[in-house]
Design a protein around this motif. Structure first.
Motif, short mmCIF file in Angstrom:
data_model
loop_
_atom_site.label_atom_id
_atom_site.label_comp_id
_atom_site.label_asym_id
_atom_site.label_seq_id
_atom_site.Cartn_x
_atom_site.Cartn_y
_atom_site.Cartn_z
N UNK A 315 9.68 -7.18 13.13
CA UNK A 315 8.97 -6.26 14.02
C UNK A 315 9.85 -5.08 14.42
N UNK A 316 9.27 -3.89 14.36
CA UNK A 316 10.00 -2.67 14.71
C UNK A 316 10.79 -2.07 13.57
N UNK A 317 10.89 -2.78 12.43
CA UNK A 317 11.66 -2.26 11.29
C UNK A 317 10.78 -1.40 10.39
N UNK A 318 11.44 -0.44 9.73
CA UNK A 318 10.74 0.49 8.84
C UNK A 318 11.49 0.59 7.52
N UNK A 319 10.79 0.45 6.40
CA UNK A 319 11.43 0.41 5.08
C UNK A 319 10.54 1.07 4.04
N UNK A 320 11.08 1.17 2.79
CA UNK A 320 10.26 1.53 1.64
C UNK A 320 9.69 0.25 1.05
N UNK A 321 8.44 0.32 0.60
CA UNK A 321 7.77 -0.85 0.05
C UNK A 321 6.72 -0.40 -0.96
N UNK A 322 6.16 -1.38 -1.65
CA UNK A 322 5.02 -1.12 -2.54
C UNK A 322 3.83 -1.92 -2.06
N UNK A 323 2.66 -1.30 -2.16
CA UNK A 323 1.41 -1.99 -1.90
C UNK A 323 0.73 -2.26 -3.23
N UNK A 324 0.47 -3.53 -3.52
CA UNK A 324 -0.28 -3.90 -4.73
C UNK A 324 -1.68 -4.30 -4.29
N UNK A 325 -2.67 -3.52 -4.73
CA UNK A 325 -4.02 -3.63 -4.20
C UNK A 325 -4.94 -4.38 -5.16
N UNK A 326 -5.91 -5.07 -4.59
CA UNK A 326 -6.86 -5.84 -5.38
C UNK A 326 -7.99 -4.97 -5.91
N UNK A 327 -8.15 -3.77 -5.36
CA UNK A 327 -9.10 -2.78 -5.86
C UNK A 327 -8.40 -1.43 -5.92
N UNK A 328 -8.95 -0.53 -6.72
CA UNK A 328 -8.33 0.79 -6.82
C UNK A 328 -8.51 1.58 -5.54
N UNK A 329 -7.50 2.35 -5.21
CA UNK A 329 -7.54 3.21 -4.03
C UNK A 329 -7.31 4.65 -4.45
N UNK A 330 -7.80 5.58 -3.63
CA UNK A 330 -7.61 7.01 -3.86
C UNK A 330 -6.80 7.55 -2.69
N UNK A 331 -5.65 8.12 -2.98
CA UNK A 331 -4.77 8.61 -1.92
C UNK A 331 -3.99 9.81 -2.42
N UNK A 332 -3.33 10.47 -1.48
CA UNK A 332 -2.44 11.57 -1.81
C UNK A 332 -1.14 11.40 -1.05
N UNK A 333 -0.11 12.05 -1.53
CA UNK A 333 1.17 11.96 -0.84
C UNK A 333 1.03 12.44 0.60
N UNK A 334 1.62 11.67 1.51
CA UNK A 334 1.57 12.04 2.92
C UNK A 334 0.41 11.43 3.68
N UNK A 335 -0.54 10.80 2.98
CA UNK A 335 -1.65 10.15 3.67
C UNK A 335 -1.12 9.01 4.54
N UNK A 336 -1.71 8.88 5.72
CA UNK A 336 -1.35 7.80 6.63
C UNK A 336 -2.27 6.60 6.41
N UNK A 337 -1.74 5.42 6.65
CA UNK A 337 -2.52 4.21 6.48
C UNK A 337 -2.15 3.20 7.56
#
Length: 635
Positions: A315-337
């Motif tokens: 909790x409270x930590x921030x890192x680089x990670x990958x999200x592997x999704x079960x369906x395709x997503x549409x996004x652009x650099x800088x989008x918040x999630x």
């Protein structure tokens, strides 16, 4: 006119919908179930006319915990948030979760509205106000104005409208540049019109008659009509709440979470690189491969989190990670999630998309983390160089801008610097210049050069490697026209030589090795000796004991170098000098005479009908002569 979208947030039954009705005169509880239960389940929308004459759209989002996903669908495109807190209850669980979401989505402009003040006395109101102010100190809404109101008595409503008006004045309008992107938050059907979708236009413009792509399913549709704030318009632009009437698409084919985009401008993906923050309020660490619910734009997708440098995130930590999704997503650099735990459903974190179409990374690799840091924080030149590094393809400045999330003007300036520093290569084309990594470009040049050399060794009688065959075999990722521009660039730098349809190693010349030249001379001599009555090609190769496949190579060489001329008959060939002689004799005869028959041609050339008919047909095809009945005349 400036267009701003305001979103509400707050605990269930704290008076969001009634507040909006008081401000706008519109009831955003549009579903029968919402009326019966007295809570908002779906997103509601209203238009707010401010005292200054400006307009704003208001998104009324549900506050009940069960409907958080609908809240997330509405809050993604807002410019200003109204955090609604009932004065008689104060900060409640969904208040806190909504504030967490506001922080994760980096909505930094907000107004706190204390509702139901008519139900409390002054002392209580003062205590609640202080509680709210203290709670917001550690959030993105710290310092936000706190305005007490009553939707029943209208107390504080004028002050609230004045404050909203000032916020709208101070809020920059979204710039309507770039590719179209409109996340869909509602889908419904209108009798006589068909499918209608709504959403907040995040970037670009959309106009009547435009063709759009509905992603990720890849459907295409045309815009029949548009509405902004309930009024028909011919064009909508970034920042506007927009209703879009689509043609050729059934209502069942489109869903909340889909995105309307410029056709071909995005590639939906199952994997994204992100910067991920786990909230301090998270009940437990997030383990590698944990299953989560991703909220991106208006979409909710199940997936797993791959932690790249550890086994669990605290909790409270921030890192680089990958999200592997079960369906395709549409996004652009800088989008918040935002991410919520799979079960029980609680908001636990969120972050920023760094690469919306990421390759799978190996874990515990410092170079992977360094590359992600460059993607996130690098200069425009570093981002462009990294984007093109190792990529097999040619990219326009617009492709680059879309791929890394930079403004087109910024890309134009940066690519010029990179070209001058020989980090990327500019391929000049007729319409838009194309770019590739300098290293990739050099590798292509050396590879094509080597393939051309090998081809010449294997087929010494050929002019060179067919261009289109080279493209289809080795460069299918580049379209045919762009490939021609690439070859022209490589030829200009001496990697290859070009002809109309082939490419060759720069050392290749028309002088054949002696063994091949000897056979060529022998075959040509046989045809020349035949004059106007040469033997057929089959007779020639049989007498020389040459294999059919080998003979075909020699024949193509003799034709390409214009030493032989093919007559209409597939088996008959004249030596070039005899063909020219025959043509001049026929032209000379027809210059003095009106017509020429087959028999007259036979006598003129002292040959047989076997040769005369294909010869005359060849001259007809060259538009030297024209057949009239059984005779020939000059064209």
């Amino acid at each position: 006119m400036k267009h701003i979208v305001i979103g509400t947030a707050g605990h269930v039954d704290h008076g969001k919908t009634l507040l909006i009705k008081t401000l706008t005169g519109m009831d955003t509880d549009r579903l029968k179930e919402e009326k019966e239960r007295g809570i908002s389940i779906e997103l509601g929308f209203a238009e707010l006319k401010l005292p200054s004459g400006k307009q704003a759209g208001i998104v009324d989002v549900p506050g009940h915990e069960r409907f958080i996903k609908n809240m997330l669908a509405g809050v993604g495109g807002i410019d200003l948030v109204m955090l609604v807190i009932a004065a008689d209850e104060g900060v409640m669980p969904q208040t806190r979760e909504h504030v967490d979401i506001i922080q994760l989505l980096q909505v930094k402009k907000g107004i706190v509205v204390l509702t139901k003040v008519d139900l409390v006395d002054e002392d209580w109101l003062e205590l609640v106000t202080e509680e709210v102010r203290e709670y917001l100190q550690g959030t993105s809404l710290r310092g936000a104005p706190i305005i007490p109101v009553s939707s029943t008595t209208k107390q504080g409503i004028p002050e609230l409208l004045k404050t909203i008006d000032q916020f709208v004045e101070d809020t920059e309008e979204r710039v309507s540049i770039g590719k179209l992107r409109l996340p869909v938050d509602r889908v419904f059907s209108v009798t006589g019109f068909g499918t209608v979708v709504t959403g907040t236009l995040l970037s670009g413009r959309i106009s009547l008659g435009d063709t759009v792509e509905i992603t990720p399913q890849g459907l295409t549709s045309r815009i029949r009509s548009l509405q902004v704030h309930g009024k028909k318009v011919e064009q909508a632009r970034a920042g506007q709440r927009t209703a879009v009437n689509l043609t050729g698409v059934e209502v069942e084919e489109v869903h909340r979470g889909n995105v309307l985009v410029t056709p071909g401008s995005v590639d939906p993906s199952h994997r994204m690189d992100v910067r991920l923050l786990l909230l301090e309020s998270a009940a437990k660490p997030l383990k590698n491969r944990a299953r989560v619910r991703l909220y991106l734009g208006t979409d909710e997708i199940l997936g797993r989190v791959r932690l790249l440098d550890r086994e669990e995130l605290g909790p409270g930590e921030e890192i680089y990670a990958q999200l592997e999704l079960e369906e395709q997503a549409v996004a652009g650099k800088g989008d918040r999630f935002v991410i919520r735990s799979y079960s029980p459903m609680r908001t636990i974190g969120g972050g920023t998309v760094i690469d919306a179409n990421a390759a799978k990374h190996k874990r515990y690799r410092p170079e992977v983390l360094e590359a992600l840091a460059t993607k996130e924080m690098g200069s425009p030149e570093e981002l462009i160089a990294q984007f093109l590094a190792g990529k097999q393809g040619l990219f326009s400045d617009e492709d680059i801008a879309t791929g890394i999330g930079l403004a087109l003007g910024e890309v134009n300036v940066s690519v010029q610097k990179l070209v001058e520093d020989q980090q990327i290569k500019r391929i000049v084309s007729e319409k838009k210049d194309l770019f590739a990594s300098w290293q990739v470009y050099e590798d292509w040049g050396k590879n094509i050069q080597q393939l051309a050399k090998q081809y010449h060794l294997e087929y010494p009688l050929r002019e060179g490697f067919p261009k289109e065959e080279m493209r289809s075999r080795k460069f299918s990722f580049i379209n045919s026209k762009s490939f021609q521009y690439l070859l022209q660039s490589l030829a200009a730098e001496g990697y290859i030589k070009l002809s109309d349809k082939t490419l060759a190693h720069p050392s290749v010349n028309e002088e054949l090795p002696e063994v091949y030249q000897k056979t060529v001379n022998s075959l040509l001599a046989i045809v020349q000796q035949g004059g106007f009555q040469p033997p057929s090609w089959q007779e020639i190769i049989k007498s020389n004991k040459i294999k059919v496949t080998e003979a075909q190579e020699y024949l193509q060489y003799l034709l390409r170098t214009e030493k032989l001329v093919k007559l209409a008959d597939e088996e008959l060939f004249f030596a070039a000098e005899h063909y020219r002689e025959a043509k001049q004799m026929i032209i000379g005869y027809l210059s003095q005479n009106r017509e020429l028959s087959v028999a007259q041609t036979r006598d003129l050339l002292n040959t047989s009908r076997k040769y005369i008919l294909p010869l005359l047909e060849t001259l007809d095809r060259e538009r030297v002569t024209r057949r009239v009945g059984d005779n020939r005349v000059l064209v």
